[in-house]
Motif scaffolding. Structure first.
Motif, PDB file in Angstrom:
ATOM      1  N   UNK A 134      63.121  65.932  62.182  1.00  0.00           N
ATOM      2  CA  UNK A 134      63.889  65.992  61.063  1.00  0.00           C
ATOM      3  C   UNK A 134      65.003  64.835  60.966  1.00  0.00           C
ATOM      4  N   UNK A 135      65.384  64.299  60.189  1.00  0.00           N
ATOM      5  CA  UNK A 135      66.269  63.138  59.813  1.00  0.00           C
ATOM      6  C   UNK A 135      67.376  63.713  59.535  1.00  0.00           C
ATOM      7  N   UNK A 136      68.559  63.032  59.225  1.00  0.00           N
ATOM      8  CA  UNK A 136      69.759  62.812  58.868  1.00  0.00           C
ATOM      9  C   UNK A 136      70.067  62.676  57.442  1.00  0.00           C
ATOM     10  N   UNK A 137      70.295  62.051  56.525  1.00  0.00           N
ATOM     11  CA  UNK A 137      70.419  61.332  55.421  1.00  0.00           C
ATOM     12  C   UNK A 137      69.791  60.300  55.348  1.00  0.00           C
ATOM     13  N   UNK A 138      68.724  59.302  54.862  1.00  0.00           N
ATOM     14  CA  UNK A 138      69.358  57.714  54.230  1.00  0.00           C
ATOM     15  C   UNK A 138      69.245  57.559  56.135  1.00  0.00           C
ATOM     16  N   UNK A 139      68.090  57.567  56.824  1.00  0.00           N
ATOM     17  CA  UNK A 139      69.038  57.666  58.314  1.00  0.00           C
ATOM     18  C   UNK A 139      67.918  56.161  59.224  1.00  0.00           C
ATOM     19  N   UNK A 140      67.285  56.857  60.223  1.00  0.00           N
ATOM     20  CA  UNK A 140      66.133  56.230  61.093  1.00  0.00           C
ATOM     21  C   UNK A 140      65.182  56.990  61.435  1.00  0.00           C
ATOM     22  N   UNK A 141      64.306  55.768  61.551  1.00  0.00           N
ATOM     23  CA  UNK A 141      62.770  56.847  61.914  1.00  0.00           C
ATOM     24  C   UNK A 141      62.801  56.610  63.524  1.00  0.00           C
ATOM     25  N   UNK A 142      64.131  57.101  64.166  1.00  0.00           N
ATOM     26  CA  UNK A 142      63.250  56.998  65.871  1.00  0.00           C
ATOM     27  C   UNK A 142      64.230  58.270  66.168  1.00  0.00           C
ATOM     28  N   UNK A 143      65.643  58.140  65.403  1.00  0.00           N
ATOM     29  CA  UNK A 143      66.613  59.354  66.146  1.00  0.00           C
ATOM     30  C   UNK A 143      65.012  60.135  66.346  1.00  0.00           C
ATOM     31  N   UNK A 144      64.772  60.941  67.249  1.00  0.00           N
ATOM     32  CA  UNK A 144      64.153  62.576  67.145  1.00  0.00           C
ATOM     33  C   UNK A 144      62.499  61.996  67.204  1.00  0.00           C
ATOM     34  N   UNK A 145      61.854  61.717  66.428  1.00  0.00           N
ATOM     35  CA  UNK A 145      60.366  61.009  66.670  1.00  0.00           C
ATOM     36  C   UNK A 145      60.174  60.522  67.850  1.00  0.00           C
ATOM     37  N   UNK A 146      61.113  59.618  68.268  1.00  0.00           N
ATOM     38  CA  UNK A 146      60.227  59.157  69.828  1.00  0.00           C
ATOM     39  C   UNK A 146      60.198  60.015  70.259  1.00  0.00           C
ATOM     40  N   UNK A 147      60.978  61.325  70.687  1.00  0.00           N
ATOM     41  CA  UNK A 147      60.546  62.115  71.850  1.00  0.00           C
ATOM     42  C   UNK A 147      59.573  62.981  71.716  1.00  0.00           C
ATOM     43  N   UNK A 148      59.459  63.034  70.092  1.00  0.00           N
ATOM     44  CA  UNK A 148      57.488  63.957  70.011  1.00  0.00           C
ATOM     45  C   UNK A 148      57.156  62.895  70.209  1.00  0.00           C
ATOM     46  N   UNK A 149      56.665  61.999  69.332  1.00  0.00           N
ATOM     47  CA  UNK A 149      55.608  61.880  69.261  1.00  0.00           C
ATOM     48  C   UNK A 149      55.038  60.567  70.981  1.00  0.00           C
ATOM     49  N   UNK A 150      55.967  60.736  71.724  1.00  0.00           N
ATOM     50  CA  UNK A 150      55.954  60.412  73.367  1.00  0.00           C
ATOM     51  C   UNK A 150      55.398  61.474  74.039  1.00  0.00           C
ATOM     52  N   UNK A 151      55.777  62.788  73.433  1.00  0.00           N
ATOM     53  CA  UNK A 151      55.563  63.872  74.482  1.00  0.00           C
ATOM     54  C   UNK A 151      53.621  64.088  73.836  1.00  0.00           C
ATOM     55  N   UNK A 152      53.505  63.217  72.173  1.00  0.00           N
ATOM     56  CA  UNK A 152      51.996  63.753  72.544  1.00  0.00           C
ATOM     57  C   UNK A 152      51.141  63.067  73.268  1.00  0.00           C
ATOM     58  N   UNK A 153      51.730  61.486  73.017  1.00  0.00           N
ATOM     59  CA  UNK A 153      51.720  60.332  74.021  1.00  0.00           C
ATOM     60  C   UNK A 153      51.094  60.853  75.450  1.00  0.00           C
ATOM     61  N   UNK A 154      52.366  61.716  75.659  1.00  0.00           N
ATOM     62  CA  UNK A 154      51.550  62.314  77.416  1.00  0.00           C
ATOM     63  C   UNK A 154      50.844  62.794  77.299  1.00  0.00           C
ATOM     64  N   UNK A 155      50.677  63.831  76.353  1.00  0.00           N
ATOM     65  CA  UNK A 155      49.318  64.817  76.776  1.00  0.00           C
ATOM     66  C   UNK A 155      48.163  64.411  76.732  1.00  0.00           C
ATOM     67  N   UNK A 156      48.127  64.076  75.607  1.00  0.00           N
ATOM     68  CA  UNK A 156      47.033  62.685  75.344  1.00  0.00           C
ATOM     69  C   UNK A 156      46.468  61.937  76.489  1.00  0.00           C
ATOM     70  N   UNK A 157      47.597  61.424  77.608  1.00  0.00           N
ATOM     71  CA  UNK A 157      47.389  60.636  78.527  1.00  0.00           C
ATOM     72  C   UNK A 157      46.014  60.700  79.501  1.00  0.00           C
ATOM     73  N   UNK A 158      47.197  62.394  79.045  1.00  0.00           N
ATOM     74  CA  UNK A 158      46.531  63.659  80.888  1.00  0.00           C
ATOM     75  C   UNK A 158      45.497  63.349  80.441  1.00  0.00           C
ATOM     76  N   UNK A 159      44.893  63.899  79.499  1.00  0.00           N
ATOM     77  CA  UNK A 159      43.653  64.412  78.884  1.00  0.00           C
ATOM     78  C   UNK A 159      42.995  63.039  79.235  1.00  0.00           C
ATOM     79  N   UNK A 160      42.757  62.031  79.007  1.00  0.00           N
ATOM     80  CA  UNK A 160      42.102  60.873  79.144  1.00  0.00           C
ATOM     81  C   UNK A 160      42.074  60.930  80.368  1.00  0.00           C
TER      82      UNK A 160
END
Lengths: 408, 408
Positions: free
Chosen positions: B85-111
């Protein structure tokens, strides 16, 4: 023939009764335009008028007109009245005094079997305050051609409900012509200032309106998180706006006792405890009886705000919101009001109105005047707003005499 | 075994794709908790996880957990993630960076067919920002027992919609236990400050949280009409608040580089151009890494505000809104993060977090740490918020190494 006076007991009873609808615990009034309480107040007024034999017409913007017929049914009417809507958590005299006194005028003329040449119409204007729907003076604005009907019906409140929807919902979406010729317009209202009270004068003969210019001010800085960035690296739009608010007061005071500068609306779009505001929106309201001085105040404010913004790395934008130039009322009506007050032995004086009223619109289409009565400590748009029974009755007497002179 | 690195192209592709949901014209993000855009972002994350074979569990407050199983299915998981989730009219990195990097961690471990002892759970916390529903950190607050589930579900937005209604509407009212044991919690996030950028350092090893104390401030004057009353007779609550806003900045700066004082919320209940404000409500947000200094700043502000109110015939009231005392992160995890950064050859340094994150709640129930990466000019809660691809990738590499160390 001796001067007619209104029935003071009936006037007070009616004021007390209408004041129960939307009453607040501290004796104030919360009756926003076209809400349920406004509907109840309108219904009560309508019942009173119908019971007394004054047919009620509702026009397409919801203005209510109750007619006491004159000898010449084709003559344009003398219109007297005001509004029943209120600001948020405000007072019970601002508006209703003029409507209920007008009703009392019609009733008294019936009691005394007075026949006038012209009809006399009581009016209750829609959305005078502008507290729920912007702009204010909406009903009289449509009636006098200041606003298109479609524009007015499209306006929405904060919940997105439109004037049209709400008129239909509360049963006051009327029909018929949007405007009609008016012979004279007279409005009784509390002063909302301390001029009459401080002079210990009962009746104000209103000379006209001060000019009002409203400007939307947008202060732009840089929105950022409240934690990480060092405080001296911020460009905080609210800190910038705060300096401007203090400067607005200073500039207003510096322009003499006739100037008024007010900021009554301020919004921070980001609206979060953890966001340094990058944008603040304010409305700057400036009033002065002289058009040139009015513009000089506005110019001084914009100059100062621009300099302050530049000094603190901010930007500021101005957008004209509305402008009512100063208005001078009809000299004949003013004389009649002054003579009526003198005839009753009521002390009276001339003074300008510093607040907007529907008479501001009506002055564009008909000879217009207003009668002011004192209110305690000048308090208005406040639950503690108060006017004495005897002052309301004296105002109603003068309204009766002036309406009678205008309708003869 | 050489240190594993994430797949940079896939990480960037996923970041770009999730950033389209709620994208603003200036490259920012408007994705309020439990709104339609949040639903779409959740649906995309869920699809990615399911497609990769990581089953997704949604808990009763809508937190999403995607599990990569470990050898010991009974072991409490290592949890990594952040919020979408984000603040009103805010940025696209605050939060998603941590979620998408976590997804990438799981995918890399599978790879790489890596087998860990403990399961690793990706988490997307509900309503971290608090921009739509108050308080912020709501999902992690329920998970860690800071808030009752019923309290959280009852919270409403400005339109009166409750968390519960919106969870049901978007299909994320989950079931099962409100909390579960956690082995370790690690969150990757942009710094939202300029410390890393100014030091030209790629990885921040977060030492803990500054304390945050929020106070509701109510300034009371006398509401009156903007026109009639002379300006020097006014008791304007907004003019009083303006002085306090300037004083807040001055007091914040006077308490040294570690203090932060912010007013990000301000409301005028009367909210009308023609009403001199009789009441102004503000939220005062104070941050400091030292609990005693934090309280000293709050005390100084209240003292000054009281004196200012008295001097101008106003009143001021304070109400504690929330308090997060300073937090120190787990020293073992901090060492592992620093060692991982050194192993990759990434520059790193220690620094505190001056913003609230879900890790603040998690630190109460499990060994917790955070990894910061730089963001441009410290801008955050702003559409222009920006983090470089290579910094995000480096942060994800360190998250991968730290999670692996924790889950072995």
């Amino acid at each position: 023939m001796p001067l007619l006076k209104v029935n003071r007991e009936r006037l007070k009873r009616s004021m007390d009764q209408i004041s129960t609808i939307g009453a607040t615990p501290r004796g104030g009034m919360h009756r926003l335009a076209l809400g349920d309480k406004d509907r109840q107040a309108r219904d009560l007024l309508k019942r009173w008028c119908m019971d007394a034999g004054f047919p009620v017409r509702v026009d397409p913007i919801g203005n209510m007109f109750a007619r006491r017929a004159g000898r010449h049914s084709d003559s344009p009417p003398v219109v007297i009245g005001s509004h029943l809507d209120s600001q948020c958590m405000a007072g019970r005299f601002d508006g209703p005094v003029g409507v209920i006194a007008a009703l009392e005028v019609l009733r008294t003329l019936d009691d005394q079997r007075v026949v006038t040449q012209a009809p006399i119409d009581l009016v209750n204007w829609t959305n005078e305050e502008g507290a729920r729907f912007s702009p204010p003076l909406l009903g009289s604005g449509v009636f006098t051609g200041a606003h298109d009907l479609d524009f007015a019906l499209r306006q929405t409140d904060k919940e997105g409900l439109s004037v049209q929807q709400e008129l239909v919902r509360i049963g006051y979406a009327g029909a018929g012509p949007v405007t009609l010729p008016v012979r004279k317009y007279i409005e009784l209202h509390i002063e909302q200032g301390v001029v009459l009270e401080q002079a210990a004068i009962g009746i104000g003969v209103v000379t006209g309106f001060v000019g009002i210019r409203d400007t939307k001010v947008t202060v732009l800085g840089q929105s950022t998180h409240a934690g990480p960035l060092a405080m001296d690296s911020r460009r905080d739009a609210l800190v910038g706006a705060a300096g401007m608010i203090l400067a607005a007061r200073e500039i207003g005071l510096a322009h003499g006792p006739d100037a008024r500068v007010t900021i009554g609306k301020l919004a921070i779009p980001s609206d979060s405890h953890s966001v340094v505001p990058g944008c603040v929106e304010m409305v700057l309201d400036v009033r002065h009886p002289d058009a040139h001085r009015l513009n000089a105040v506005v110019f001084a404010l914009q100059q100062r705000f621009r300099a302050m913004a530049t000094d603190s790395g901010l930007a500021v934008h101005f957008e004209d919101s509305w402008y009512y130039p100063p208005v001078v009322f009809d000299s004949g009506l003013r004389s009649q009001i002054a003579e009526a007050a003198a005839g009753f032995g009521y002390s009276h004086m001339e003074l300008p109105s510093r607040a907007g009223h529907d008479a501001l619109n009506m002055a564009r289409v008909a000879p217009t005047a207003m009668i002011f009565i004192p209110c305690r400590a000048g308090l208005s748009h406040n639950e503690l707003e108060f006017a004495e029974d005897q002052d309301i009755a004296a105002g109603a007497d003068v309204l009766l005499a002036a309406a009678l002179a205008a309708a003869r």
